[in-house]
Design an enzyme around this catalytic site. Structure first.
Site, PDB file in Angstrom:
ATOM      1  N   GLU A  65      32.975   6.168   3.791  1.00  0.00           N
ATOM      2  CA  GLU A  65      34.012   6.942   4.471  1.00  0.00           C
ATOM      3  C   GLU A  65      35.226   7.299   3.615  1.00  0.00           C
ATOM      4  O   GLU A  65      35.843   8.334   3.826  1.00  0.00           O
ATOM      5  CB  GLU A  65      34.491   6.170   5.718  1.00  0.00           C
TER       6      GLU A  65
ATOM      7  N   SER B  57      -3.739  21.910  20.782  1.00  0.00           N
ATOM      8  CA  SER B  57      -4.085  23.266  21.210  1.00  0.00           C
ATOM      9  C   SER B  57      -3.099  23.890  22.178  1.00  0.00           C
ATOM     10  O   SER B  57      -3.259  25.063  22.529  1.00  0.00           O
ATOM     11  CB  SER B  57      -5.485  23.261  21.839  1.00  0.00           C
TER      12      SER B  57
END
Length: 801
Positions: free
Chosen positions: A123, A404
C-alpha cells in the site's frame, strides 16, 4: 508671388521628426506607447498574468491555512462501529442482514514485523520517509472523481487511515479536502507507529473482517502473531480488493490475486525487507474455508453475496463503502419464485441423493438463475444446497464448460452475418451439413476433427436436425463457415462477458469450451428470448441509506442482434424441446425453446431454456467437497451418466410450471429468416448433396440419421416424433399436439425408454423416458442401459456434447 511668412509662434515641422520633439504625447523626450492591435488585444499582458498567479497563490495559501485551522481531527466515524446492511425481496420483505461487524484491535507490537512490511509493500512503500499526504496523488484522485473516470486512490497510509477511522469511503471532493487537512494534522501530532497501528486495526479485509486480527482468524484461523510472511502478504493483497481477491469465494479471480500477492513479495525484496532466497522459496498460503454467519444459511448467503458482487462490479458502491453498512437494498428477487426454484431442486434432485450409499452423490451440486427477459430482472437464483455448507455460488462461478448450450450462439451468428457454407449455400435451419463423426473441419487454419456424442456418424443432415441431436461435427464446421471471430462477437453481444475464462477463438469454441457462469448464460438466452434485444441484468431495485437513494446505473436495452437472427435461433430451440434432447421440458406445460449440454468428462450438465416471458438456466456440477477439485458425475443418482436433458431439464420444467402457474401458456411470435420456415424435401438415398445453387437449400436431401435398431427411429423421432406428425403433419408449431407430442412424439413413441439409463444427447432413458421415446425407442429391457442409440453406457470421454 513670394511665399507668406509663417505666423508667429509656428514651429517648422521636419517630416522625419515626430511631433513634440519625438517624445510622444507626454512631451519632448518621451517615447510613444505602442498600441496592441488585432488578436493581440485579447491576450493578457505579463503584468496581468503575474498578478493572477500571485492572487491565486495567495488564495491557495490562505485556503490551506484556513483549512488547517478550521478542520479539527474528529471523533471516530460510524464506520469504526459499522452497521449491518439489510437485503429485501422485491416485495419489501427481508432476505437477510449481512452480519455484525467483526473487529478486534491489537497493538502494533503483536503484529509480526514481516506482516507490517507486507502491508507497506502493498500500500505505501515509503510510509516511514514520506509526508502524511501526497499532493500529486490527491490531485489525480480528485480529477478522476470530478471527471467520472472512476475512483483511484494513490493515497498514503495516513490518508487511508483518516478515511477508514475518521471519515468514510464516499468519493467526493468535500471528503477529499477534509482527508487532506486531517491527515496533515495527524501527521504532525501522531507518530508513524500510531498511524500504522490504527490503519491495520481499521482496514477492511473481506469476510466481514475489520482489522488484521479479525482477518487472520477469518482466513487462517489463527491469531495475528502467528501469521507467516506468506500469509501476511496475502492479507495485504486483500486490501486492494477484499471481495475480488478472496480465492475461495471467487476462484475465477485466483490469477489476479496471485499476481497481486507476488507484487507484494517482490516489493518486500526491493525494499530489503525479505531476502531473495526466502522469497523464491515462498509458497502461496491457501486460506481456509468461508465460515458464513448463521443468518446467511440456505439460499440467503448466495443471494447476499451475488448482490454485493453486482453492486461492487457495477461501481454503484465500492466494497469498503458497502461494508460500512446502514444500507437498505431492495432486490429484484421474487420471494415466491425463489421458493419455487428451491422446491424444484429439492424435489427433482436433492431428495434423490443418497451419499451414504452412492459415493458419487457426494459430488453433486446445482446452480440456476431465472430472469425476466423483458426487464432483465433476476427473479430467482439457486446457489447451492446451503451457503454455510457450500460457500461457492454455483450460479456465478466460472470454472465449468457450458458445452452445447453454446451452439445456438453459433447459429445466431450465422444468421446475423448472412453466412454461407464453404460451397456458397446460405446457412438456415434447412441447410445440409455432413454430420459424420471425426469429420475434419475445412476452411480453417486449425486442424480439428471433433467427435460426436457416442462417436455416431449421422451422414447428411439439416442444421435443424443437428441442433436437435447436438451434432458436434456440424457445429464445428458451421463456426468456421461463419468465422470464429464473428461467433465470439455475437456471443459477447448476446451477453457473454468478453473476459470469460477459456473464451478462445477457434472451431472448438462451438462445442462450448468456454467457462461462462450460469448467470452469464441466462443473460445471453434472455437476449434470444427478447427477440435479440439485450437488457443488462440486475439484482437491485433500490439502494437507500437514511433518506438518500443511491443512483443506479442506466440499463438501456440495445438490439444486440437482429430479430430475425434471434427468432430463427429460437425456432430451432423449440424443435429441441419438441423433438430433440430437451423434451423433458414439455412437462412445464408452456411452449419452450431450449438446449441441453454435457461438459467435458461429464463434469457438468446444462439445460438452458425459455418461454416467451421467463428464462431459466439450470446446471448440475461435479465437485469434491473436501478438495474442491472438479469431478465427473458418472454414477451419480444411480445412473451411468448425467445429461442436460435429464435432471437439469426436469428441474427447469418443475420450476417453470410452478413459476408460471398463474399465467396462460403463450406461443412464441417469431420473425424468421427467409427459407427458415420451409419444410425440408423428401428423404433421399444419396450420401452427398447434389450440386445446387447457393441459396437453394431446400433442394438438398434431409436425412434423419438411422441409428442401430431399437434406437431413435423406432417410436422416436421418425416414427411419430417428427416425420409422421412432428414436422410434416404439423411442423414445429402444430406438431406439438397433432403428432409431434401426443400421437407419436410422446404417447405412441415411447414409454419403452423410461426404464433406461439417461444420457443427454443419446436419449437412453432420462430424457427419453419421460418424453416417450423421443430418443430412446423400444430397445432394451427394463432397468438396462440398452434401450437407446448406443445399447450400453458410454465410457468416459474427453469431448463435449
Amino acid at each position: 508671388m513670394s511665399d507668406q511668412s509663417p505666423p508667429g509662434g509656428w514651429i517648422p515641422r521636419d517630416p522625419d521628426t515626430p511631433p513634440h520633439g519625438g517624445g510622444g504625447p507626454g512631451g519632448p523626450g518621451k517615447k510613444a506607447r505602442r498600441r496592441r492591435t488585432g488578436p493581440r488585444r485579447l491576450l493578457p499582458t505579463w503584468r496581468m498574468v503575474l498578478g493572477a498567479v500571485l492572487l491565486l497563490a495567495l488564495l491557495i495559501g490562505g485556503g490551506l491555512v484556513a483549512g488547517y485551522l478550521l478542520v479539527d481531527i474528529p471523533p471516530a466515524n460510524a464506520a469504526a462501529t459499522a452497521q449491518s446492511n439489510v437485503y429485501l425481496y422485491s416485495d419489501g420483505s427481508q432476505i437477510a442482514r449481512d452480519g455484525e461487524v467483526n473487529r478486534v484491535n491489537v497493538p502494533l507490537s503483536q503484529i509480526p514485523l514481516t506482516v507490517q512490511e507486507a502491508v507497506l509493500a502493498a500500500e505505501d512503500r515509503d510510509f516511514y520517509s514520506e509526508r502524511a499526504v501526497d499532493p500529486k496523488a490527491m490531485v489525480r484522485a480528485a480529477w478522476n472523481t470530478a471527471t467520472g473516470k472512476g475512483t483511484q486512490s494513490g493515497s498514503t497510509i495516513t490518508q487511508q487511515y483518516v478515511k477508514n477511522y475518521y471519515l468514510g469511503q464516499e468519493q467526493t471532493l468535500k471528503r477529499k479536502a477534509k482527508e487532506f487537512f486531517i491527515a496533515v494534522k495527524l501527521g504532525r501530532e501522531k507518530s508513524k507507529a500510531y498511524i500504522l497501528e490504527g490503519y491495520l486495526n481499521t482496514s477492511y479485509f473481506g469476510r466481514n473482517a475489520y482489522g488484521i486480527q479479525a482477518a487472520s482468524q477469518a482466513y487462517y484461523g489463527k491469531d495475528v502473531g502467528s501469521l507467516t510472511t506468506a500469509e501476511g502478504a496475502y492479507l495485504a493483497t486483500l486490501l486492494n480488493s477484499p471481495s475480488a481477491f478472496d480465492v475461495v469465494s471467487h476462484p475465477q479471480s485466483r490469477t489476479r490475486a496471485l499476481a497481486r500477492w507476488n507484487y507484494v513479495l517482490d516489493g518486500m525484496v526491493k525494499k530489503g525487507w525479505l531476502p531473495a532466497a526466502e522469497r523464491a522459496a515462498t509458497q502461496f498460503p491457501e486460506p481456509g474455508k468461508v465460515r458464513a454467519a448463521a443468518g446467511l444459511s440456505g439460499q440467503r448467503g448466495y443471494l447476499v453475496e451475488a448482490i454485493k458482487e453486482f453492486i461492487v462490479d457495477r461501481r454503484i458502491l465500492d466494497d469498503k463503502t458497502l461494508a460500512e453498512g446502514g444500507y437498505r437494498i431492495r432486490t429484484t428477487i421474487d420471494r415466491r419464485r425463489q421458493a419455487d426454484f428451491v422446491e424444484a431442486v429439492d424435489d427433482q434432485m436433492l431428495g434423490k441423493l443418497d451419499p451414504g450409499t452412492r459415493k458419487a452423490d457426494r459430488l453433486v451440486r446445482a446452480g440456476g438463475v431465472s430472469i425476466d427477459p423483458a426487464t432483465g430482472k433476476v427473479v430467482a437464483m439457486y446457489g447451492g444446497v446451503d451457503y454455510t455448507r457450500q460457500y461457492v455460488n454455483n450460479a456465478t462461478r466460472h470454472d465449468y464448460q457450458v458445452a452445447s448450450t453454446f451452439k445456438p450462439f453459433v447459429f445466431a451468428a450465422a444468421v446475423e452475418n448472412d453466412s454461407r457454407t464453404q460451397d456458397g449455400r446460405r446457412i438456415t435451419p434447412n441447410t445440409i451439413y455432413n454430420g459424420d463423426n471425426k469429420r475434419p473441419v475445412t476452411g480453417g487454419r486449425i486442424r480439428f476433427a471433433p467427435e460426436n456424442e457416442g462417436q455416431i456418424s449421422y451422414g447428411n443432415i439439416t442444421v435443424n436436425t443437428a441442433t436437435d441431436l447436438s451434432v458436434n461435427a456440424v457445429y464445428a464446421q458451421m463456426a468456421v463457415d461463419v468465422g470464429t471471430a464473428r461467433v465470439k462477437k455475437t456471443a459477447i453481444d448476446l451477453g457473454i462477458p468478453e473476459d470469460t475464462p477459456n473464451f478462445v477463438v477457434g472451431p472448438a469454441m462451438a462445442l462450448g469450451t468456454l467457462q461462462a457462469s450460469v448467470l452469464d448464460m441466462t443473460q445471453a438466452y434472455a437476449t434470444l428470448a427478447d427477440h435479440g434485444r439485450r437488457t443488462p441484468y440486475t439484482f437491485v431495485e433500490e439502494i437507500a441509506k437514511g433518506g438518500d437513494k443511491i443512483p443506479l446505473p442506466e440499463r438501456t436495452p440495445v438490439q444486440a442482434i437482429s430479430r430475425e437472427a434471434a427468432d430463427t435461433t429460437t425456432s430451432m430451440l423449440v424443435s429441441v424441446v419438441d423433438n430433440g434432447t430437451g423434451t423433458a421440458a414439455l412437462a412445464a406445460g408452456h411452449p419452450a425453446a431450449g438446449k441441453t449440454g454435457t461438459g467435458e468428462l461429464d463434469r457438468s450438465a446444462w439445460f438452458a431454456a425459455y418461454t416467451p416471458n421467463l428464462v431459466t438456466v439450470v446446471a448440475m456440477m461435479g465437485q469434491d467437497p473436501d478438495t474442491g477439485t472438479l469431478e465427473s458425475l458418472y454414477g451419480a443418482l444411480g445412473e451411468s451418466r448425467i445429461g442436460g436433458g435429464g435432471y437439469p431439464a426436469r428441474i427447469w420444467a418443475a420450476y417453470t410450471k410452478t413459476a408460471l402457474e398463474a399465467t396462460d401458456p403463450v406461443d412464441f411470435e417469431l420473425d424468421l429468416q427467409p427459407g427458415a420456415a420451409q419444410p425440408p424435401p423428401p428423404p433421399s438415398s444419396q450420401s452427398n448433396p447434389p450440386p445446387e445453387t447457393p441459396d437453394d437449400d431446400t433442394r438438398s436431401p434431409s436425412l434423419r440419421p438411422t441409428p442401430p435398431s431399437g434406437g431413435q427411429d423406432t417410436g422416436g423421432q421418425d416414427t411419430g416424433g417428427r416425420t409422421q406428425g412432428g414436422q410434416d403433419n404439423g411442423g414445429q408449431d402444430g406438431g406439438r399436439d397433432n403428432g409431434g407430442r401426443t400421437q407419436g412424439g410422446q404417447d405412441n413413441g415411447g414409454t419403452g425408454t423410461s426404464t433406461g439409463q439417461g444420457d443427454d444427447d443419446t436419449g437412453r432413458g432420462d430424457e427419453g423416458g419421460t418424453t416417450a421415446g423421443t430418443r430412446g425407442g423400444t430397445g432394451g429391457p427394463a432397468g438396462s442401459d440398452g434401450g437407446g442409440v448406443f445399447g450400453g453406457p458410454r465410457p468416459p470421454s474427453a469431448f463435449l456434447e
